[in-house]
Design a protein around this motif. Structure first.
Motif, PDB file in Angstrom:
ATOM      1  N   MET A 139      -2.186  27.179   0.897  1.00  0.00           N
ATOM      2  CA  MET A 139      -0.709  26.879   0.498  1.00  0.00           C
ATOM      3  C   MET A 139      -0.244  28.218   1.072  1.00  0.00           C
ATOM      4  O   MET A 139      -0.377  29.461   1.152  1.00  0.00           O
ATOM      5  N   THR A 140       1.300  27.775   1.752  1.00  0.00           N
ATOM      6  CA  THR A 140       2.184  28.755   2.232  1.00  0.00           C
ATOM      7  C   THR A 140       3.344  28.901   1.274  1.00  0.00           C
ATOM      8  O   THR A 140       4.024  27.834   0.999  1.00  0.00           O
ATOM      9  N   HIS A 180      18.381  32.282  -3.561  1.00  0.00           N
ATOM     10  CA  HIS A 180      17.301  32.048  -2.706  1.00  0.00           C
ATOM     11  C   HIS A 180      16.310  31.005  -3.353  1.00  0.00           C
ATOM     12  O   HIS A 180      15.944  31.254  -4.382  1.00  0.00           O
ATOM     13  N   ARG A 181      15.610  30.343  -2.472  1.00  0.00           N
ATOM     14  CA  ARG A 181      14.809  29.421  -2.975  1.00  0.00           C
ATOM     15  C   ARG A 181      13.195  29.506  -2.288  1.00  0.00           C
ATOM     16  O   ARG A 181      13.218  29.756  -1.302  1.00  0.00           O
ATOM     17  N   ILE A 182      12.379  30.132  -3.257  1.00  0.00           N
ATOM     18  CA  ILE A 182      11.127  30.475  -2.905  1.00  0.00           C
ATOM     19  C   ILE A 182      10.201  29.266  -3.258  1.00  0.00           C
ATOM     20  O   ILE A 182      10.210  28.592  -4.148  1.00  0.00           O
ATOM     21  N   SER A 183       9.551  28.860  -2.223  1.00  0.00           N
ATOM     22  CA  SER A 183       8.862  27.276  -2.121  1.00  0.00           C
ATOM     23  C   SER A 183       7.584  27.332  -1.870  1.00  0.00           C
ATOM     24  O   SER A 183       7.088  27.879  -0.725  1.00  0.00           O
ATOM     25  N   THR A 184       6.477  26.729  -2.679  1.00  0.00           N
ATOM     26  CA  THR A 184       5.206  26.456  -2.292  1.00  0.00           C
ATOM     27  C   THR A 184       4.812  25.100  -2.414  1.00  0.00           C
ATOM     28  O   THR A 184       4.935  24.371  -3.260  1.00  0.00           O
ATOM     29  N   TYR A 185       4.312  24.711  -1.423  1.00  0.00           N
ATOM     30  CA  TYR A 185       3.818  23.084  -1.404  1.00  0.00           C
ATOM     31  C   TYR A 185       2.470  23.062  -1.561  1.00  0.00           C
ATOM     32  O   TYR A 185       1.618  23.533  -1.048  1.00  0.00           O
ATOM     33  N   VAL A 225       6.280  20.397  -4.168  1.00  0.00           N
ATOM     34  CA  VAL A 225       6.706  21.510  -4.051  1.00  0.00           C
ATOM     35  C   VAL A 225       6.621  22.178  -5.414  1.00  0.00           C
ATOM     36  O   VAL A 225       7.182  21.526  -6.383  1.00  0.00           O
ATOM     37  N   PHE A 226       6.529  23.590  -5.470  1.00  0.00           N
ATOM     38  CA  PHE A 226       6.697  24.382  -6.734  1.00  0.00           C
ATOM     39  C   PHE A 226       7.816  25.587  -6.272  1.00  0.00           C
ATOM     40  O   PHE A 226       7.460  26.328  -5.516  1.00  0.00           O
ATOM     41  N   ASN A 227       8.965  25.461  -7.058  1.00  0.00           N
ATOM     42  CA  ASN A 227      10.040  26.322  -6.529  1.00  0.00           C
ATOM     43  C   ASN A 227      10.477  27.520  -7.511  1.00  0.00           C
ATOM     44  O   ASN A 227      10.237  26.927  -8.467  1.00  0.00           O
ATOM     45  N   GLN A 228      10.829  28.636  -7.210  1.00  0.00           N
ATOM     46  CA  GLN A 228      11.256  29.638  -7.927  1.00  0.00           C
ATOM     47  C   GLN A 228      12.816  30.112  -7.283  1.00  0.00           C
ATOM     48  O   GLN A 228      12.896  29.470  -6.346  1.00  0.00           O
ATOM     49  N   VAL A 229      13.529  30.205  -7.961  1.00  0.00           N
ATOM     50  CA  VAL A 229      15.053  30.623  -7.858  1.00  0.00           C
ATOM     51  C   VAL A 229      15.191  31.985  -8.025  1.00  0.00           C
ATOM     52  O   VAL A 229      15.268  32.582  -8.913  1.00  0.00           O
ATOM     53  N   LEU A 230      15.434  32.811  -6.953  1.00  0.00           N
ATOM     54  CA  LEU A 230      16.070  34.232  -6.878  1.00  0.00           C
ATOM     55  C   LEU A 230      17.647  34.382  -6.636  1.00  0.00           C
ATOM     56  O   LEU A 230      18.284  34.193  -5.842  1.00  0.00           O
TER      57      LEU A 230
END
Length: 232
Positions: free
Chosen positions: A1-2, A13-18, A25-30
């Motif tokens: 996974m990247t 900022h959207r931090i995203s892992t597929y 996708v699983f996202n975090q928000v900064l």
């Protein structure tokens, strides 16, 4: 996974892992401000990758606030890892969820938020919105960033598939396809009114935890979701 990071709104900022196994996708928000805030913390297994992405924008020890939509592994499984990495950070979470879960689970006491309470991040202001059982969970709540009119949606409009960071298309159709698969949304008397309350904010962007950041007629999309979740 990247894991990738994209600025989807000014300073957001959207931090995203597929995850190909979940096909989601699983996202975090900064939110990069004087007091940086990270919303959705991710599961423990993703902590190193997400932390590395956050550190490209904000040193971890500068994080001031940690938030999430409800108590679930993909929302807050890594909570104590973040508290260890950011000694000055506090968890900011709704009163109900703090009382019944987070006060026991977290290594430091949370700031217990009441509905409508705001936190001035310095250059950005977030408002906590209590949304019990929307989309699921007694402890559910969301954040609205007032300066950019951006709603951090949590699990609302969850969809499957690998998706781009931003979109101007409606998130409704893929969300309804995922709902037919998962049946994850509570359909209770307060579901429609809660979604209408979110629509009344007239947000300009919806940052999905499991999807893209959708920019456009967000109020109409929220009202369409309300109609779909309350019909029949």
């Amino acid at each position: 996974m990247t894991t990738t990071i994209d600025e989807v709104r000014d300073g957001i900022h959207r931090i995203s892992t597929y995850d190909p196994m979940a096909n989601m996708v699983f996202n975090q928000v900064l939110i990069d401000a004087e007091q940086p805030l990270l919303f959705h913390l991710g599961p423990r297994a993703l902590f190193d990758d997400v932390a590395a992405a956050v550190a490209t924008v904000v040193p971890l020890d500068r994080l001031r606030w940690l938030g999430f939509g409800h108590v679930e592994a993909d929302e807050c499984g890594s909570m104590n890892q973040w508290l260890a990495a950011a000694p000055g950070a506090e968890v900011a979470f709704g009163f109900t969820g703090s009382l019944v879960s987070v006060m026991d689970l977290a290594d430091r006491p949370p700031r217990m938020l009441v509905d409508g309470e705001t936190i001035d991040l310095g250059g950005r202001v977030v408002r906590y919105l209590d949304t019990p059982h929307v989309p699921h969970g007694w402890d559910a709540g969301l954040l609205y960033e007032e300066t950019t009119r951006t709603l951090l949606c949590g699990d609302l409009f969850t969809r499957t598939g690998e998706v781009p960071p931003t979109s101007t298309e409606s998130p409704l159709a893929p969300a309804l396809e995922a709902e037919a698969m998962f049946g994850a949304t509570s359909r209770a008397p307060q579901t429609g009114p809660t979604l209408e309350r979110l629509a009344a904010l007239e947000p300009e962007a919806l940052v999905l935890m499991h999807g893209s950041t959708h920019i456009g007629d967000c109020a109409s999309w929220l009202r369409a979701l309300a109609a779909a979740m309350t019909e029949g």
